[in-house]
Design a protein around this motif. Structure first.
Motif, PDB file in Angstrom:
ATOM      1  N   ASP A   1       0.833  -1.199   0.000  1.00 53.06           N
ATOM      2  CA  ASP A   1       0.000   0.000   0.000  1.00 53.06           C
ATOM      3  C   ASP A   1       0.871   1.253   0.000  1.00 53.06           C
ATOM      4  O   ASP A   1       1.542   1.551   0.975  1.00 53.06           O
ATOM      5  N   LEU A   2       0.831   2.004  -1.108  1.00 54.49           N
ATOM      6  CA  LEU A   2       1.611   3.235  -1.231  1.00 54.49           C
ATOM      7  C   LEU A   2       0.711   4.457  -1.368  1.00 54.49           C
ATOM      8  O   LEU A   2       1.155   5.516  -1.814  1.00 54.49           O
ATOM      9  N   THR A   3      -0.529   4.323  -0.957  1.00 61.37           N
ATOM     10  CA  THR A   3      -1.517   5.372  -1.219  1.00 61.37           C
ATOM     11  C   THR A   3      -1.212   6.687  -0.493  1.00 61.37           C
ATOM     12  O   THR A   3      -1.627   7.748  -0.948  1.00 61.37           O
TER      13      THR A   3
ATOM     14  N   SER B   1       3.666  -2.669  -6.749  1.00 62.80           N
ATOM     15  CA  SER B   1       3.083  -1.388  -6.330  1.00 62.80           C
ATOM     16  C   SER B   1       3.986  -0.232  -6.729  1.00 62.80           C
ATOM     17  O   SER B   1       3.496   0.848  -7.105  1.00 62.80           O
ATOM     18  N   VAL B   2       5.298  -0.431  -6.650  1.00 58.93           N
ATOM     19  CA  VAL B   2       6.238   0.612  -7.047  1.00 58.93           C
ATOM     20  C   VAL B   2       6.084   0.934  -8.531  1.00 58.93           C
ATOM     21  O   VAL B   2       6.068   2.106  -8.939  1.00 58.93           O
TER      22      VAL B   2
ATOM     23  N   GLU C   1       4.232   4.596 -12.709  1.00 55.01           N
ATOM     24  CA  GLU C   1       3.504   4.766 -13.968  1.00 55.01           C
ATOM     25  C   GLU C   1       2.391   5.806 -13.857  1.00 55.01           C
ATOM     26  O   GLU C   1       1.913   6.314 -14.870  1.00 55.01           O
ATOM     27  N   LYS C   2       1.989   6.133 -12.618  1.00 52.56           N
ATOM     28  CA  LYS C   2       0.991   7.181 -12.403  1.00 52.56           C
ATOM     29  C   LYS C   2       1.635   8.571 -12.353  1.00 52.56           C
ATOM     30  O   LYS C   2       0.948   9.574 -12.147  1.00 52.56           O
TER      31      LYS C   2
ATOM     32  N   ASN D   1       9.917  11.480 -13.825  1.00 53.15           N
ATOM     33  CA  ASN D   1       9.510  11.300 -12.422  1.00 53.15           C
ATOM     34  C   ASN D   1      10.264  10.171 -11.726  1.00 53.15           C
ATOM     35  O   ASN D   1      10.152  10.009 -10.511  1.00 53.15           O
ATOM     36  N   VAL D   2      11.032   9.383 -12.476  1.00 60.28           N
ATOM     37  CA  VAL D   2      11.825   8.294 -11.903  1.00 60.28           C
ATOM     38  C   VAL D   2      13.299   8.589 -12.183  1.00 60.28           C
ATOM     39  O   VAL D   2      13.695   8.790 -13.333  1.00 60.28           O
TER      40      VAL D   2
END
Length: 233
Positions: free
Chosen positions: A40-42, A73-74, A79-80, A198-199
């Motif tokens: 969970d990275l929310t 999740s990463v 990707e978002k 972003n990465v």
């Protein structure tokens, strides 16, 4: 709502506490550890994949960590468009996961290298480099045995055309020399971004250069950039 930094912890990580200290106690940001089994990275606004020797670097650096539960999740998080910083072993893990192109080889002279080096800013378009100037020289530590970045000719052309090369190893005057490219990386590459910016993956350790008492606080430049863009702290 306060912004939160997440630092992933893999079995064998040894720079996770360095990253936590840099974020929590130097940058004064809310920071928490994320175990490799978390998914969970929310509530995370900036994700750090730290250095170390995840899973003992068996097979090859980052190859096993790529399959940790948190990595799916990463990938979704990145990707978002969310910011992800991979440092040293974290860079290797991002390469293995496909979030960044290329691969890591053993250092050219087959020796582990731990020292301060100079890197030159090649691009200022990413979240992590907007507070820097193109051509700026930054003094920062390295600590790795497999930091020899490799990509084929077509891949290198793509990196250059898309302005994805963030940093190159250089001398104190910003010159690219054979001596300054101590690990033999293709085109002296020390760090790259994805196409979106972003990465960021880099072999040098900004989290170890956050306080002048340690010899350099140039590492703060990376976090000043992203903190300003995300309005953290």
């Amino acid at each position: 709502m306060s912004k939160k930094i997440g630092v992933i912890v893999f079995p064998g990580s040894n720079c996770d506490h360095d990253a936590y200290h840099a974020m929590k106690h130097v940058m004064n940001a809310e920071t928490k550890f994320l175990w490799h089994k978390d998914t969970d990275l929310t509530d995370i606004d900036l994700l750090i994949v730290p250095g170390g020797f995840s899973y003992g670097d068996y097979l090859r650096s980052g190859a096993i960590a790529r399959f940790s539960p948190i990595m799916n999740s990463v990938i979704e998080y990145a990707e978002k468009g969310n910011p992800v910083l991979g440092i040293c072993n974290g860079f290797q893990i991002l390469l293995e996961s496909g979030l960044l192109p290329g691969a890591m080889l053993h250092n050219e002279k087959l020796r582990f290298v731990c020292k301060n080096v100079n890197i030159r800013v090649e691009s200022t378009r990413s979240l992590f480099t907007t507070s820097m100037k193109k051509g700026q020289v930054i003094n920062i530590p390295v600590s790795h045995g497999e930091g020899n970045y490799f990509i084929d000719d077509d891949g290198l052309t793509s990196l250059e055309e898309n302005d994805q090369i963030a940093f190159r190893y250089c001398d104190q005057n910003g010159n690219l020399t054979e001596e300054s490219n101590f690990n033999g990386s293709v085109s002296a590459i020390a760090g790259i971004t994805n196409k979106e910016g972003n990465v960021l993956g880099m072999m040098p350790h900004p989290e170890r250069a956050m306080e002048k008492v340690l010899g350099s606080d140039d590492g703060k430049l990376f976090f000043d950039s992203v903190f300003d863009r995300l309005q953290i702290a």
